[in-house]
Scaffold this motif. Sequence first.
Motif, PDB file in Angstrom:
ATOM      1  N   ALA A  44       0.834  -1.213   0.000  1.00 24.69           N
ATOM      2  CA  ALA A  44       0.000   0.000   0.000  1.00 24.69           C
ATOM      3  C   ALA A  44       0.863   1.255   0.000  1.00 24.69           C
ATOM      4  N   LYS A  45       1.947   1.218   0.746  1.00 24.47           N
ATOM      5  CA  LYS A  45       2.831   2.390   0.854  1.00 24.47           C
ATOM      6  C   LYS A  45       3.809   2.482  -0.316  1.00 24.47           C
ATOM      7  N   GLY A  46       4.009   1.365  -1.021  1.00 28.49           N
ATOM      8  CA  GLY A  46       5.084   1.342  -2.003  1.00 28.49           C
ATOM      9  C   GLY A  46       6.425   1.467  -1.299  1.00 28.49           C
ATOM     10  N   ARG A  47       6.497   0.860  -0.104  1.00 29.27           N
ATOM     11  CA  ARG A  47       7.703   1.003   0.724  1.00 29.27           C
ATOM     12  C   ARG A  47       8.701  -0.082   0.350  1.00 29.27           C
ATOM     13  N   PRO A  48       9.987   0.286   0.155  1.00 27.08           N
ATOM     14  CA  PRO A  48      10.975  -0.748  -0.136  1.00 27.08           C
ATOM     15  C   PRO A  48      11.079  -1.747   1.015  1.00 27.08           C
ATOM     16  N   ARG A  49      11.212  -3.028   0.650  1.00 21.60           N
ATOM     17  CA  ARG A  49      11.167  -4.068   1.677  1.00 21.60           C
ATOM     18  C   ARG A  49      12.411  -4.128   2.550  1.00 21.60           C
ATOM     19  N   PHE A  50      13.446  -3.333   2.196  1.00 21.98           N
ATOM     20  CA  PHE A  50      14.623  -3.296   3.078  1.00 21.98           C
ATOM     21  C   PHE A  50      14.407  -2.340   4.251  1.00 21.98           C
ATOM     22  N   ASN A  51      13.297  -1.616   4.261  1.00 15.78           N
ATOM     23  CA  ASN A  51      13.052  -0.618   5.305  1.00 15.78           C
ATOM     24  C   ASN A  51      12.123  -1.180   6.386  1.00 15.78           C
ATOM     25  N   PRO A  52      12.681  -1.542   7.552  1.00 14.85           N
ATOM     26  CA  PRO A  52      11.886  -2.228   8.579  1.00 14.85           C
ATOM     27  C   PRO A  52      10.862  -1.318   9.246  1.00 14.85           C
ATOM     28  N   LEU A  53       9.869  -1.933   9.890  1.00 15.89           N
ATOM     29  CA  LEU A  53       8.764  -1.210  10.524  1.00 15.89           C
ATOM     30  C   LEU A  53       8.936  -1.176  12.041  1.00 15.89           C
ATOM     31  N   ILE A  54       8.291  -0.219  12.665  1.00 15.89           N
ATOM     32  CA  ILE A  54       8.320  -0.108  14.126  1.00 15.89           C
ATOM     33  C   ILE A  54       7.183  -0.949  14.714  1.00 15.89           C
ATOM     34  N   ALA A  55       7.513  -1.767  15.733  1.00 11.02           N
ATOM     35  CA  ALA A  55       6.495  -2.524  16.462  1.00 11.02           C
ATOM     36  C   ALA A  55       5.950  -1.637  17.583  1.00 11.02           C
ATOM     37  N   HIS A  56       4.642  -1.415  17.555  1.00 16.51           N
ATOM     38  CA  HIS A  56       3.994  -0.609  18.589  1.00 16.51           C
ATOM     39  C   HIS A  56       3.361  -1.546  19.607  1.00 16.51           C
ATOM     40  N   VAL A  57       3.611  -1.275  20.880  1.00 15.02           N
ATOM     41  CA  VAL A  57       3.102  -2.135  21.950  1.00 15.02           C
ATOM     42  C   VAL A  57       2.451  -1.274  23.023  1.00 15.02           C
ATOM     43  N   ALA A  58       1.665  -1.940  23.904  1.00 18.06           N
ATOM     44  CA  ALA A  58       0.863  -1.202  24.887  1.00 18.06           C
ATOM     45  C   ALA A  58       1.698  -0.715  26.073  1.00 18.06           C
ATOM     46  N   ARG A 119      -3.311   3.632  22.270  1.00 17.12           N
ATOM     47  CA  ARG A 119      -3.089   2.828  23.475  1.00 17.12           C
ATOM     48  C   ARG A 119      -4.250   1.882  23.730  1.00 17.12           C
ATOM     49  N   ALA A 120      -5.451   2.374  23.535  1.00 15.77           N
ATOM     50  CA  ALA A 120      -6.635   1.531  23.754  1.00 15.77           C
ATOM     51  C   ALA A 120      -6.635   0.348  22.781  1.00 15.77           C
ATOM     52  N   VAL A 121      -6.327   0.621  21.521  1.00 14.41           N
ATOM     53  CA  VAL A 121      -6.321  -0.451  20.521  1.00 14.41           C
ATOM     54  C   VAL A 121      -5.209  -1.451  20.830  1.00 14.41           C
ATOM     55  N   LEU A 122      -4.026  -0.964  21.179  1.00 17.89           N
ATOM     56  CA  LEU A 122      -2.894  -1.858  21.461  1.00 17.89           C
ATOM     57  C   LEU A 122      -3.185  -2.729  22.685  1.00 17.89           C
ATOM     58  N   SER A 123      -3.763  -2.139  23.724  1.00 19.42           N
ATOM     59  CA  SER A 123      -4.077  -2.922  24.929  1.00 19.42           C
ATOM     60  C   SER A 123      -5.090  -4.010  24.603  1.00 19.42           C
ATOM     61  N   ALA A 124      -6.126  -3.651  23.864  1.00 19.36           N
ATOM     62  CA  ALA A 124      -7.170  -4.631  23.555  1.00 19.36           C
ATOM     63  C   ALA A 124      -6.653  -5.698  22.599  1.00 19.36           C
ATOM     64  N   PHE A 125      -5.772  -5.306  21.662  1.00 21.40           N
ATOM     65  CA  PHE A 125      -5.237  -6.273  20.706  1.00 21.40           C
ATOM     66  C   PHE A 125      -4.307  -7.254  21.416  1.00 21.40           C
ATOM     67  N   GLY A 126      -3.476  -6.716  22.317  1.00 15.08           N
ATOM     68  CA  GLY A 126      -2.672  -7.570  23.181  1.00 15.08           C
ATOM     69  C   GLY A 126      -1.371  -8.083  22.592  1.00 15.08           C
ATOM     70  N   GLY A 127      -0.972  -7.590  21.426  1.00 18.85           N
ATOM     71  CA  GLY A 127       0.310  -7.984  20.819  1.00 18.85           C
ATOM     72  C   GLY A 127       0.862  -6.830  20.013  1.00 18.85           C
ATOM     73  N   PRO A 128       2.082  -7.010  19.474  1.00 22.78           N
ATOM     74  CA  PRO A 128       2.701  -5.923  18.711  1.00 22.78           C
ATOM     75  C   PRO A 128       1.980  -5.637  17.393  1.00 22.78           C
ATOM     76  N   VAL A 129       1.911  -4.358  17.082  1.00 22.84           N
ATOM     77  CA  VAL A 129       1.269  -3.877  15.862  1.00 22.84           C
ATOM     78  C   VAL A 129       2.282  -3.006  15.127  1.00 22.84           C
TER      79      VAL A 129
END
Length: 305
Positions: A44-58, A119-129
């Motif tokens: 969707a972003k057209g992001r090069p696959r060598f560019n890693p993503l940030i894991a968001h946690v609660a 924060r609400a979504v991350l807490s309810a999801f319960g894992g890294p996003v």
Amino acid sequence: MSASDEDAVRVLRAGGLVILPTETVYGLAADAGNAAAVAAIFAAKGRPRFNPLIAHVADLLGAEAVAELNEAARALAEAFWPGPLTIVAPARAGDAVCDLARAGLDSIAVRVPGHPRARAVLSAFGGPVVAPSANRSGRPSPTTFADAVEETGFAAAGAIDGGACVVGVESTVVSVMDGRIALLRPGSVTRAEIEAQVGPLAAGGEGRRSPGRLTLHYAPDAPVRIEAEAAGAGEILLGFGPGAGDPRWSLSPAGDLREAAANLFRMLREADRERPAGIAVSPIPDEGLGEAINDRLRRAAGFTG
Ligand code: AMP
Ligand code: MG
């Protein structure tokens, strides 16, 4: 239409993408452990696959589950989480964050965002996003709901309207890899604030081991010219401080760096919509939050490295 937190969690669990507000910029979010969902973000972003993503946690516990945080990392987490600071640390083995999200690296970038809806979504999801900025790769990050939907709404099965992002520039990225503490990307948590917690940062940390710093970034369609004293023919001048150009186009009439950061990407986008010959930007002091603003502006103007 804005999704509820419950809708967003349902979409994430089903492997869909969600536009998620954070205090820095709007993100395009997916379950970090779902490789197909993560692949959809890169597409969707057209992001090069060598560019890693940030894991968001609660919370800190969620971070410890995916990263090995040393003493310095924990001091930073304690001081700045929830908030606009990302820590790059050794990745823990496990499948909560897929290989693609880390671009195959042995390290992982992790953050606990401060926005109440995130924060609400991350807490309810319960894992890294994972949630990179919701723009198409190379374009300015969206800092309003409308801009986020315009950029990547086509790829999202849900979108949360969390209002305008109060910080307006992406998180500060600090690496604690290789026994050194290095600033990989300046942000609203400033160099001085980090050094007050963990002592002097390694020299020349910029860009090192941060694949995302290699590419042109944050650029509107119009050419951007920085350190401008006045608008040239057909240009819009984004001013900073009293008397710098048309107040309609001032990043901060009072010369306030926080206000300028919060306005930066929104005003670059608004100026771009006027189809000017170019966008000129007044000089911005390179201290405190100004370091992050100037970093984004230099990249928008085509400087890399
Ligand atoms: P974005 O999600 O677009 O805000 O970008 C995340 C930033 O963090 C990019 O500059 C990435 O290159 C950087 N990053 C993410 N993971 C790592 C990692 N494991 N090591 C170094 N930099 C990283
Ligand atoms: Mg980005």
